[in-house]
Design a protein around this motif. Structure first.
Motif, PDB file in Angstrom:
ATOM      1  N   VAL A   1       0.834  -1.209   0.000  1.00  0.00           N
ATOM      2  CA  VAL A   1       0.000   0.000   0.000  1.00  0.00           C
ATOM      3  C   VAL A   1       0.868   1.258   0.000  1.00  0.00           C
ATOM      4  CG1 VAL A   1      -1.707   1.314   1.322  1.00  0.00           C
ATOM      5  CG2 VAL A   1      -1.950  -1.162   1.094  1.00  0.00           C
ATOM      6  N   ALA A   2       1.903   1.253   0.840  1.00  0.00           N
ATOM      7  CA  ALA A   2       2.785   2.420   0.911  1.00  0.00           C
ATOM      8  C   ALA A   2       3.485   2.657  -0.425  1.00  0.00           C
ATOM      9  CB  ALA A   2       3.807   2.226   2.024  1.00  0.00           C
ATOM     10  N   ALA A   3       3.936   1.593  -1.075  1.00  0.00           N
ATOM     11  CA  ALA A   3       4.623   1.744  -2.357  1.00  0.00           C
ATOM     12  C   ALA A   3       3.690   2.308  -3.420  1.00  0.00           C
ATOM     13  CB  ALA A   3       5.190   0.400  -2.804  1.00  0.00           C
TER      14      ALA A   3
ATOM     15  N   ALA B   1       0.367   5.997  -7.669  1.00  0.00           N
ATOM     16  CA  ALA B   1      -0.519   5.115  -8.430  1.00  0.00           C
ATOM     17  C   ALA B   1      -1.972   5.181  -7.980  1.00  0.00           C
ATOM     18  CB  ALA B   1      -0.024   3.674  -8.316  1.00  0.00           C
ATOM     19  N   LEU B   2      -2.227   5.809  -6.813  1.00  0.00           N
ATOM     20  CA  LEU B   2      -3.585   5.901  -6.285  1.00  0.00           C
ATOM     21  C   LEU B   2      -4.158   7.282  -6.544  1.00  0.00           C
ATOM     22  CD1 LEU B   2      -2.949   4.090  -2.880  1.00  0.00           C
ATOM     23  CD2 LEU B   2      -3.637   3.094  -5.071  1.00  0.00           C
ATOM     24  N   ARG B   3      -5.485   7.344  -6.594  1.00  0.00           N
ATOM     25  CA  ARG B   3      -6.114   8.633  -6.918  1.00  0.00           C
ATOM     26  C   ARG B   3      -7.248   8.930  -5.945  1.00  0.00           C
ATOM     27  NH1 ARG B   3      -7.373   5.452 -11.120  1.00  0.00           N
ATOM     28  NH2 ARG B   3      -6.100   6.680 -12.542  1.00  0.00           N
TER      29      ARG B   3
ATOM     30  N   VAL C   1      -9.837   1.648  -2.191  1.00  0.00           N
ATOM     31  CA  VAL C   1      -8.755   0.681  -2.038  1.00  0.00           C
ATOM     32  C   VAL C   1      -9.170  -0.287  -0.927  1.00  0.00           C
ATOM     33  CG1 VAL C   1      -6.329   0.304  -1.470  1.00  0.00           C
ATOM     34  CG2 VAL C   1      -7.002   2.311  -2.809  1.00  0.00           C
ATOM     35  N   ALA C   2      -9.424  -1.530  -1.303  1.00  0.00           N
ATOM     36  CA  ALA C   2      -9.911  -2.537  -0.369  1.00  0.00           C
ATOM     37  C   ALA C   2      -8.883  -3.649  -0.235  1.00  0.00           C
ATOM     38  CB  ALA C   2     -11.235  -3.120  -0.843  1.00  0.00           C
ATOM     39  N   HIS C   3      -8.617  -4.069   0.979  1.00  0.00           N
ATOM     40  CA  HIS C   3      -7.764  -5.240   1.172  1.00  0.00           C
ATOM     41  C   HIS C   3      -8.593  -6.392   1.709  1.00  0.00           C
ATOM     42  CE1 HIS C   3      -7.582  -5.315   5.567  1.00  0.00           C
ATOM     43  NE2 HIS C   3      -7.337  -4.008   5.585  1.00  0.00           N
TER      44      HIS C   3
ATOM     45  N   ALA D   1      -2.925   5.142   1.592  1.00  0.00           N
ATOM     46  CA  ALA D   1      -3.915   5.284   0.516  1.00  0.00           C
ATOM     47  C   ALA D   1      -4.907   6.393   0.842  1.00  0.00           C
ATOM     48  CB  ALA D   1      -4.649   3.959   0.298  1.00  0.00           C
ATOM     49  N   ALA D   2      -5.351   6.426   2.096  1.00  0.00           N
ATOM     50  CA  ALA D   2      -6.287   7.474   2.508  1.00  0.00           C
ATOM     51  C   ALA D   2      -5.642   8.851   2.391  1.00  0.00           C
ATOM     52  CB  ALA D   2      -6.758   7.219   3.935  1.00  0.00           C
ATOM     53  N   ALA D   3      -4.348   8.944   2.720  1.00  0.00           N
ATOM     54  CA  ALA D   3      -3.641  10.226   2.606  1.00  0.00           C
ATOM     55  C   ALA D   3      -3.570  10.691   1.160  1.00  0.00           C
ATOM     56  CB  ALA D   3      -2.242  10.100   3.195  1.00  0.00           C
ATOM     57  N   ALA D   4      -3.616   9.742   0.219  1.00  0.00           N
ATOM     58  CA  ALA D   4      -3.608  10.082  -1.198  1.00  0.00           C
ATOM     59  C   ALA D   4      -5.000  10.394  -1.718  1.00  0.00           C
ATOM     60  CB  ALA D   4      -2.990   8.933  -1.995  1.00  0.00           C
ATOM     61  N   GLY D   5      -6.002  10.344  -0.841  1.00  0.00           N
ATOM     62  CA  GLY D   5      -7.364  10.667  -1.240  1.00  0.00           C
ATOM     63  C   GLY D   5      -8.230   9.473  -1.562  1.00  0.00           C
TER      64      GLY D   5
END
Length: 317
Positions: free
Chosen positions: A101-103, A109-111, A116-118, A131-135
């Protein structure tokens, strides 16, 4: 490949599930072609969602992807994340999840707005913080099922539970996804994810170990086909346990038969000493539960508990 039936799932209190007749189909990518990722990807595709990309590094992963997602392109994790405009399903081992997720987040790569579900049972939303920090919108979606990574798994999805942890605003979408997969959501709090997962691992994974231990000891006793002996007994025991709880308990521990248990331990020590410690641990816990349930009177348990305590000291020594 036919889709599993889609029963309407119960909505969480205060959250309405969008009508089943008007769902918006999602563009989905899957990072991780293990047993879980490929099966859930195939189930989402069967439900009408557009699965557009999947990672598949190893030979086994490529074979699974070819079998279950034959028309889906294989790409790098970053390319899959960029292609998954609506839903990115990250189905990697628990210990690898944070790094993946961090990578993806660090690599851009995230928007924003992307879900984003694990699929990890042990993790909740905290692992998705990058991922949340990336929106992106975080979701934990764990199927309470064991997987083989074959088409047979698709039939087993109907009616299973999913341990779901989601922000309040994402709960309707989470419930709809679970319904599309043919399942039922169980809403698990962030702090309760490790306990939820421990319970499932304790029940399912340790059951496999226990069954194989029993089969090995039957072979030691000269039984050529232990599965034939165990199958009806274990099926009945499992069904009774699920239906009756501790009232299903039978056997020497529940009766306080200290002599029988002592003979078990002596023969195990001579034949399979590696089985002594697990037998002791389970026998002690069984005795505790039998006493608490009123199945075994404390006065009748004294000799038994003495045998278990004595042998535990010997094993420790």
């Amino acid at each position: 490949m036919s889709a599993p039936p889609r029963p309407r799932s119960a909505a969480p209190h205060g959250a309405a599930v969008p009508p089943a007749a008007t769902p918006r189909l999602l563009t989905v990518g899957v990072v991780g072609s293990g047993r879980v990722g490929t099966v859930l990807g195939a189930a989402l595709a069967a439900a009408g969602h557009r699965v557009v990309a999947v990672t598949a590094g190893s030979g086994a992963s490529r074979a699974r992807a070819a079998l279950l997602l034959p028309d889906v392109s294989r790409r790098s994790a970053a390319a899959v994340a960029r292609a998954a405009t609506d839903l990115l399903l990250v189905a990697v081992p628990d210990d690898a999840l944070a790094g993946v997720v961090a990578a993806l987040a660090d690599g851009g790569a995230l928007r924003p707005g992307q879900v984003v579900a694990h699929t990890s049972g042990a993790h909740g939303l905290a692992v998705l913080a990058p991922a949340a920090a990336a929106g992106a919108r975080p979701l934990a979606l764990h199927p309470a099922m064991t997987f083989t990574g074959t088409p047979d798994d698709l039939a087993r999805l109907a009616g299973i539970s999913y341990g779901v942890t989601a922000p309040a605003e994402l709960r309707p979408l989470a419930a709809r996804l679970v319904a599309d997969l043919g399942g039922v959501p169980e809403w698990v709090g962030e702090a309760d994810r490790p306990l939820y997962h421990a319970a499932l691992a304790h029940g399912a994974n340790h059951l496999v170990t226990l069954v194989n231990e029993a089969a090995d000891r039957l072979r030691d006793a000269g039984v050529a086909q232990p599965e034939k002996v165990l199958a009806p007994l274990l099926r009945a025991a499992l069904e009774n346990a699920l239906r009756l709880g501790d009232d299903a308990l039978t056997g020497p521990v529940s009766r306080g038969d200290a002599g029988t248990v002592e003979r078990h331990l002596a023969r195990l020590a001579a034949t399979a000493p590696e089985s002594v410690a697990p037998y002791l641990a389970l026998a002690r816990r069984t005795a505790d539960r039998a006493i608490a349930a009123g199945r075994l009177r404390p006065v009748d348990a004294e000799s038994l508990l003495g045998v278990l305590a004595g042998d535990r000291r010997e094993v420790a020594a």
